[in-house]
Design a protein around this motif. Structure first.
Motif, PDB file in Angstrom:
ATOM      1  N   UNK A  89     -77.253 -28.804 -14.094  1.00 51.11           N
ATOM      2  CA  UNK A  89     -76.374 -28.397 -15.166  1.00 51.11           C
ATOM      3  C   UNK A  89     -75.981 -26.938 -14.949  1.00 51.11           C
ATOM      4  N   UNK A  90     -74.784 -26.609 -15.294  1.00 53.36           N
ATOM      5  CA  UNK A  90     -74.252 -25.272 -15.085  1.00 53.36           C
ATOM      6  C   UNK A  90     -74.589 -24.400 -16.292  1.00 53.36           C
ATOM      7  N   UNK A  91     -75.055 -23.170 -16.021  1.00 47.44           N
ATOM      8  CA  UNK A  91     -75.406 -22.233 -17.089  1.00 47.44           C
ATOM      9  C   UNK A  91     -74.197 -21.439 -17.540  1.00 47.44           C
ATOM     10  N   UNK A  92     -74.402 -20.500 -18.445  1.00 51.43           N
ATOM     11  CA  UNK A  92     -73.290 -19.675 -18.927  1.00 51.43           C
ATOM     12  C   UNK A  92     -72.748 -18.784 -17.812  1.00 51.43           C
ATOM     13  N   UNK A  93     -71.462 -18.515 -17.858  1.00 47.13           N
ATOM     14  CA  UNK A  93     -70.824 -17.714 -16.820  1.00 47.13           C
ATOM     15  C   UNK A  93     -71.000 -16.212 -17.044  1.00 47.13           C
ATOM     16  N   UNK A  94     -71.437 -15.811 -18.227  1.00 47.38           N
ATOM     17  CA  UNK A  94     -71.645 -14.403 -18.538  1.00 47.38           C
ATOM     18  C   UNK A  94     -73.131 -14.134 -18.747  1.00 47.38           C
ATOM     19  N   UNK A  95     -73.582 -12.994 -18.261  1.00 50.76           N
ATOM     20  CA  UNK A  95     -74.957 -12.592 -18.523  1.00 50.76           C
ATOM     21  C   UNK A  95     -75.070 -12.106 -19.969  1.00 50.76           C
ATOM     22  N   UNK A  96     -76.283 -11.845 -20.411  1.00 50.26           N
ATOM     23  CA  UNK A  96     -76.477 -11.364 -21.781  1.00 50.26           C
ATOM     24  C   UNK A  96     -75.801 -10.017 -22.010  1.00 50.26           C
ATOM     25  N   UNK A  97     -75.890  -9.122 -21.013  1.00 51.44           N
ATOM     26  CA  UNK A  97     -75.237  -7.815 -21.149  1.00 51.44           C
ATOM     27  C   UNK A  97     -73.721  -7.951 -21.204  1.00 51.44           C
ATOM     28  N   UNK A  98     -73.169  -8.818 -20.370  1.00 48.60           N
ATOM     29  CA  UNK A  98     -71.716  -9.032 -20.382  1.00 48.60           C
ATOM     30  C   UNK A  98     -71.270  -9.672 -21.693  1.00 48.60           C
ATOM     31  N   UNK A  99     -72.096 -10.560 -22.230  1.00 49.22           N
ATOM     32  CA  UNK A  99     -71.773 -11.207 -23.500  1.00 49.22           C
ATOM     33  C   UNK A  99     -71.785 -10.182 -24.631  1.00 49.22           C
ATOM     34  N   UNK A 151     -71.257  -6.921 -24.335  1.00 55.55           N
ATOM     35  CA  UNK A 151     -70.114  -6.033 -24.142  1.00 55.55           C
ATOM     36  C   UNK A 151     -68.824  -6.706 -24.604  1.00 55.55           C
ATOM     37  N   UNK A 152     -68.658  -7.985 -24.280  1.00 55.42           N
ATOM     38  CA  UNK A 152     -67.461  -8.718 -24.710  1.00 55.42           C
ATOM     39  C   UNK A 152     -67.413  -8.835 -26.234  1.00 55.42           C
ATOM     40  N   UNK A 153     -68.561  -9.069 -26.851  1.00 55.09           N
ATOM     41  CA  UNK A 153     -68.624  -9.165 -28.305  1.00 55.09           C
ATOM     42  C   UNK A 153     -68.289  -7.824 -28.947  1.00 55.09           C
ATOM     43  N   UNK A 154     -68.817  -6.742 -28.380  1.00 54.32           N
ATOM     44  CA  UNK A 154     -68.554  -5.404 -28.892  1.00 54.32           C
ATOM     45  C   UNK A 154     -67.064  -5.070 -28.792  1.00 54.32           C
ATOM     46  N   UNK A 155     -66.453  -5.405 -27.667  1.00 51.66           N
ATOM     47  CA  UNK A 155     -65.013  -5.148 -27.494  1.00 51.66           C
ATOM     48  C   UNK A 155     -64.186  -5.975 -28.468  1.00 51.66           C
ATOM     49  N   UNK A 156     -64.596  -7.202 -28.704  1.00 51.73           N
ATOM     50  CA  UNK A 156     -63.885  -8.050 -29.658  1.00 51.73           C
ATOM     51  C   UNK A 156     -63.971  -7.472 -31.066  1.00 51.73           C
TER      52      UNK A 156
END
Length: 76
Positions: free
Chosen positions: A1-11, A13-18
């Protein structure tokens, strides 16, 4: 099974930018509404500041409200 494409740090950062984008969208929208209503530059600035504060308040409310749904789903 494929895991998430973003690491926790990237997630995070993306949430913070949003979140920043959401707050700025509300603030800029308030400034543009004031400008369309014929406000002068200081009034547009006040509207932008007020809209930004409103955006922060909305973000806090939506974050709190969203956590309630996450808690419900995890109990099942």
């Amino acid at each position: 099974m494929v895991g998430p494409s973003l690491s926790d740090d990237e997630m995070r950062l993306a949430s913070y930018r949003l979140q920043i984008g959401f707050v700025l969208l509300v603030g800029v929208s308030a400034g543009f509404i004031a400008l369309a209503a014929g406000a002068v530059l200081p009034q547009v600035g006040i509207a932008f500041a007020g809209g930004t504060l409103l955006g922060i308040a909305l973000l806090v409310f939506l974050s709190y409200w969203g956590r309630e749904f996450v808690g419900v789903n995890r109990r099942r």
